[in-house]
Design a protein around this motif. Structure first.
Motif, PDB file in Angstrom:
ATOM      1  N   ASP A 132      -1.084  13.933 -45.594  1.00 19.69           N
ATOM      2  CA  ASP A 132       0.296  14.397 -45.702  1.00 19.69           C
ATOM      3  C   ASP A 132       0.988  14.355 -44.347  1.00 19.69           C
ATOM      4  O   ASP A 132       2.152  13.970 -44.255  1.00 19.69           O
ATOM      5  N   CYS A 133       0.281  14.734 -43.298  1.00 16.80           N
ATOM      6  CA  CYS A 133       0.858  14.737 -41.951  1.00 16.80           C
ATOM      7  C   CYS A 133       1.233  13.326 -41.515  1.00 16.80           C
ATOM      8  O   CYS A 133       2.285  13.119 -40.901  1.00 16.80           O
ATOM      9  N   SER A 135      11.392  19.362 -47.884  1.00 15.57           N
ATOM     10  CA  SER A 135      11.364  19.120 -49.335  1.00 15.57           C
ATOM     11  C   SER A 135      11.720  17.654 -49.591  1.00 15.57           C
ATOM     12  O   SER A 135      12.360  16.995 -48.770  1.00 15.57           O
ATOM     13  N   VAL A 142       4.457  12.289 -43.434  1.00 18.44           N
ATOM     14  CA  VAL A 142       5.646  12.956 -42.901  1.00 18.44           C
ATOM     15  C   VAL A 142       6.025  12.344 -41.553  1.00 18.44           C
ATOM     16  O   VAL A 142       7.199  12.087 -41.283  1.00 18.44           O
ATOM     17  N   SER A 166       7.374  20.937 -43.316  1.00 24.48           N
ATOM     18  CA  SER A 166       7.165  20.381 -44.649  1.00 24.48           C
ATOM     19  C   SER A 166       8.516  20.263 -45.349  1.00 24.48           C
ATOM     20  O   SER A 166       8.864  21.104 -46.171  1.00 24.48           O
TER      21      SER A 166
END
Length: 71
Positions: A5-6, A52, A9, A50
């Motif tokens: 996820d990091c 949206s 992003v 994080s």
């Protein structure tokens, strides 16, 4: 191996930053156009926090891009 996820992003943030610079916009200008705070945009570009999906979609739409989900 799937990206974390990091990583995702950070990749999105780097892409947004590159497009913003290509359009010669400041973070404050893009944030205002997208209807988000400049702090939120800074965090997105740094790959922190994080955000949206809706927030990222707003920024991308402002840059004339869309969010596409692939399998």
């Amino acid at each position: 191996m799937p990206a974390s996820d990091c990583d995702i992003v950070a990749e999105i943030g780097a892409g947004i930053r590159a497009m913003r610079k290509e359009y010669m916009l400041t973070q404050q200008q893009l944030a205002e156009l997208a209807g988000i705070s400049d702090r939120t945009l800074r965090d997105i570009e740094k790959g922190s926090g994080s955000p949206s999906v809706g927030t990222v979609a707003k920024v991308l739409a402002t840059l004339g891009l869309n969010l596409e989900v692939r399998k």
